[in-house]
Design a protein around this motif. Structure first.
Motif, short mmCIF file in Angstrom:
data_model
loop_
_atom_site.label_atom_id
_atom_site.label_comp_id
_atom_site.label_asym_id
_atom_site.label_seq_id
_atom_site.Cartn_x
_atom_site.Cartn_y
_atom_site.Cartn_z
N TYR A 1 0.80 -1.20 0.00
CA TYR A 1 0.00 0.00 0.00
C TYR A 1 0.84 1.27 0.00
O TYR A 1 0.35 2.33 -0.29
N GLU B 1 -4.16 2.59 7.54
CA GLU B 1 -5.12 2.79 8.65
C GLU B 1 -6.32 3.56 8.13
O GLU B 1 -6.24 4.28 7.14
N GLU B 2 -7.43 3.42 8.81
CA GLU B 2 -8.66 4.11 8.42
C GLU B 2 -8.43 5.62 8.40
O GLU B 2 -7.74 6.16 9.26
N GLY B 3 -8.95 6.30 7.39
CA GLY B 3 -8.86 7.74 7.29
C GLY B 3 -7.63 8.21 6.54
O GLY B 3 -7.43 9.40 6.41
N GLN B 4 -6.82 7.31 6.06
CA GLN B 4 -5.64 7.74 5.30
C GLN B 4 -5.86 7.60 3.83
O GLN B 4 -6.48 6.79 3.32
#
Length: 93
Positions: free
Chosen positions: A65, A90-93
């Motif tokens: 990623y 991670e969530e929000g990136q």
């Protein structure tokens, strides 16, 4: 691909003509390879494979990623005992 020498056979196509012209440009005759008596200097010629089919190899598909994330473990990483950890963002990136 031929390595030109005493045992080499020139192709009967444009590539053979190119090889003969290259020798001519270098002022070397194809027959001159046969007159060298010193075995250390004699050029027998040989043929190299242009393409080869790999056998006995391993592969794995890796998903990553981060474009800065190494895909292979470097020698320095091996010496330091570092493993490659590929984690989803991670969530929000």
């Amino acid at each position: 691909l031929p390595l030109i020498g005493t045992k080499s056979k020139f192709p009967t196509n444009e590539m053979g003509d190119l090889m003969k012209n290259l020798l001519k440009d270098l002022d070397v005759a194809a027959d001159s390879f046969k007159t060298i008596q010193d075995k250390d200097l004699a050029l027998n010629g040989d043929y190299r494979k242009l393409l080869c089919r790999p056998t006995d190899f391993d592969y794995e598909i890796k998903e990553y990623y981060d474009p800065r994330q190494p895909l292979l473990q470097t020698d320095l990483m091996k010496l330091a005992g570092e493993e490659i950890v590929i984690a989803p963002p991670e969530e929000g990136q």
